[in-house]
Design an enzyme around this catalytic site. Structure first.
Site, mmCIF file in Angstrom:
data_model
loop_
_atom_site.group_PDB
_atom_site.id
_atom_site.type_symbol
_atom_site.label_atom_id
_atom_site.label_comp_id
_atom_site.label_asym_id
_atom_site.label_seq_id
_atom_site.Cartn_x
_atom_site.Cartn_y
_atom_site.Cartn_z
ATOM 1 N N LYS A 1 0.898 -1.028 0.036
ATOM 2 C CA LYS A 1 0.141 -0.104 -0.134
ATOM 3 C C LYS A 1 0.843 1.451 -0.134
ATOM 4 O O LYS A 1 0.600 2.212 -0.767
ATOM 5 C CB LYS A 1 -0.914 -0.029 1.183
ATOM 6 C CG LYS A 1 -2.086 -1.126 1.174
ATOM 7 C CD LYS A 1 -2.550 -1.099 2.573
ATOM 8 C CE LYS A 1 -3.970 -2.278 2.383
ATOM 9 N NZ LYS A 1 -4.594 -2.506 3.525
ATOM 10 N N GLN B 1 -4.120 -1.082 9.969
ATOM 11 C CA GLN B 1 -4.227 -2.600 9.349
ATOM 12 C C GLN B 1 -5.008 -3.392 10.392
ATOM 13 O O GLN B 1 -4.384 -3.418 11.364
ATOM 14 C CB GLN B 1 -2.828 -2.895 9.053
ATOM 15 C CG GLN B 1 -2.828 -4.182 8.044
ATOM 16 C CD GLN B 1 -3.490 -4.339 6.812
ATOM 17 O OE1 GLN B 1 -3.676 -2.992 6.228
ATOM 18 N NE2 GLN B 1 -3.861 -5.521 6.245
ATOM 19 N N ASP C 1 -10.936 3.456 4.903
ATOM 20 C CA ASP C 1 -11.034 2.293 4.846
ATOM 21 C C ASP C 1 -12.713 1.992 4.841
ATOM 22 O O ASP C 1 -13.232 0.987 4.685
ATOM 23 C CB ASP C 1 -10.852 1.628 6.385
ATOM 24 C CG ASP C 1 -9.533 0.652 5.806
ATOM 25 O OD1 ASP C 1 -9.411 -0.182 5.075
ATOM 26 O OD2 ASP C 1 -8.595 0.701 7.156
HETATM 27 N N1 GUN Z 1 -6.905 -6.180 6.580
HETATM 28 C C1 GUN Z 1 -7.293 -7.035 5.375
HETATM 29 N N2 GUN Z 1 -8.071 -6.170 4.707
HETATM 30 C C2 GUN Z 1 -7.890 -4.579 5.044
HETATM 31 C C3 GUN Z 1 -8.139 -3.766 4.772
HETATM 32 O O1 GUN Z 1 -9.069 -3.252 3.807
HETATM 33 N N3 GUN Z 1 -8.379 -2.704 5.556
HETATM 34 C C4 GUN Z 1 -7.617 -2.733 6.978
HETATM 35 N N4 GUN Z 1 -7.476 -1.592 7.743
HETATM 36 N N5 GUN Z 1 -7.148 -3.842 7.182
HETATM 37 C C5 GUN Z 1 -7.323 -5.132 6.348
#
Ligand code: GUN
Length: 312
Positions: free
Chosen positions: A54, A98, A124
């Site tokens: 990311k 995350q 998110d």
């Molecule tokens: N863990 C797995 N997918 C995601 C996501 O889309 N956002 C976040 N913050 N954590 C994740």
């Protein structure tokens, strides 16, 4: 018959290319690039990989991205203080913590942390304000994986309106928002989960089947109506050679890759489904790149909204 493979890498690139002009425009108007703050707690190897990817993609797209790495034994109050600081940081437009958080933080840690993020910076789409707006079909910031799935379907010309859609999995991150997004596009939606009776026969009704349960190769050919579109959201790391040998013939490129590396990332859909489905997202290279592209898109949306004084 062999299913058409829906290329998430190419679609993700299209979306990222579409962000170039708004990123340049924001940067010109604001005198700085859109800012994204990523927060990673602990040392889960999968999460490390996702967050690094990311960070890299955000940098490549001209965003000002930073990462805050905290040790796994960080008290939740310290994480909440960091979120509070980022909420008040003018240069930060988007915050992503995350998931999953370390279990030592407590069972309600994720809810407390996601609730603490300023909804205007919630790239998110997990904050209850944004989830509520999604229910009403008026959200700006929507969870990245399900909105990425919609992009794949729409950009591949797969008709959603009137389709029978089945979502396997009811998580807050994927299953529930996925079902709402399909509903808003006029699909007839069924959500299945661990207590659904005769899951395969329910799934077999689907024109669009979304597998988001996190169980490798769970969705076998008997779950799939011939010609259906199958979206595989699963990404489970697998290191059991016997399982892999059961899924992929000798000489298959994924089996070769497993033999080189000792592990692979497996989707929720069994490889045999390729012979039955009409279209299918591969793992890797299907939904994953869209999750990142939609995160960047949400960050640009959040940045523009903040610049234009549009509160959430
Ligand atoms: N863990 C797995 N997918 C995601 C996501 O889309 N956002 C976040 N913050 N954590 C994740």
């Amino acid at each position: 018959m062999s299913a058409i493979r829906l290329d998430g890498i190419a679609i993700g690139q299209q979306i990222r290319a579409g962000l170039r002009a708004p990123v340049a425009e924001f940067t010109r108007q604001a005198g700085r690039a859109p800012g994204l703050s990523l927060v990673l707690v602990g040392d889960d190897p999968g999460s490390h990989l996702y967050v690094s990817s990311k960070l890299r993609s955000a940098g490549d797209s001209g965003l000002d991205a930073e990462i805050h790495r905290l040790p796994g034994d960080t008290p939740i109050d310290e994480l909440l203080r960091l979120v509070d600081r980022l909420n008040r940081d003018e240069r930060c437009d988007g915050i992503l913590v995350q998931s999953p958080l370390p279990t030592q933080m407590g069972a309600d840690a994720e809810r407390r942390v996601f609730d603490a993020i300023d909804p205007a910076k919630d790239v998110d789409g997990f904050h209850p304000t944004n989830v509520g707006k999604l229910v009403q079909g008026r959200a700006d910031l929507v969870a990245c994986t399900p909105s990425g799935v919609i992009e794949i379907l729409e950009r591949s010309g797969i008709r959603i309106a009137g389709a029978s859609a089945v979502v396997i999995g009811r998580s807050d991150i994927v299953g529930k928002p996925m079902a709402l997004l399909l509903l808003h596009r006029h699909a007839t939606v069924t959500i299945c989960h661990s207590r659904t009776r005769d899951l395969a026969s329910v799934a077999r009704e689907a024109d669009i089947l979304v597998a988001a349960l996190g169980r490798p190769a769970f969705v076998t050919t008997d779950f799939v109506k011939p010609g259906a579109t199958v979206i595989d959201v699963g990404t489970t790391p697998v290191s059991d050679a016997e399982l892999v040998a059961g899924w992929f013939e000798p000489g298959h490129k994924r089996r070769d890759a497993f033999e080189r590396r000792g592990s692979l990332v497996m989707g929720d859909v069994h490889p045999g489904v390729e012979a039955v489905a009409g279209a299918l997202t591969p793992v890797p290279g299907g939904v994953g790149p869209l999750t990142i592209a939609m995160l960047l898109k949400n960050t640009v949306t959040a940045a523009m909204n903040r610049l234009n004084g549009i509160g959430l």
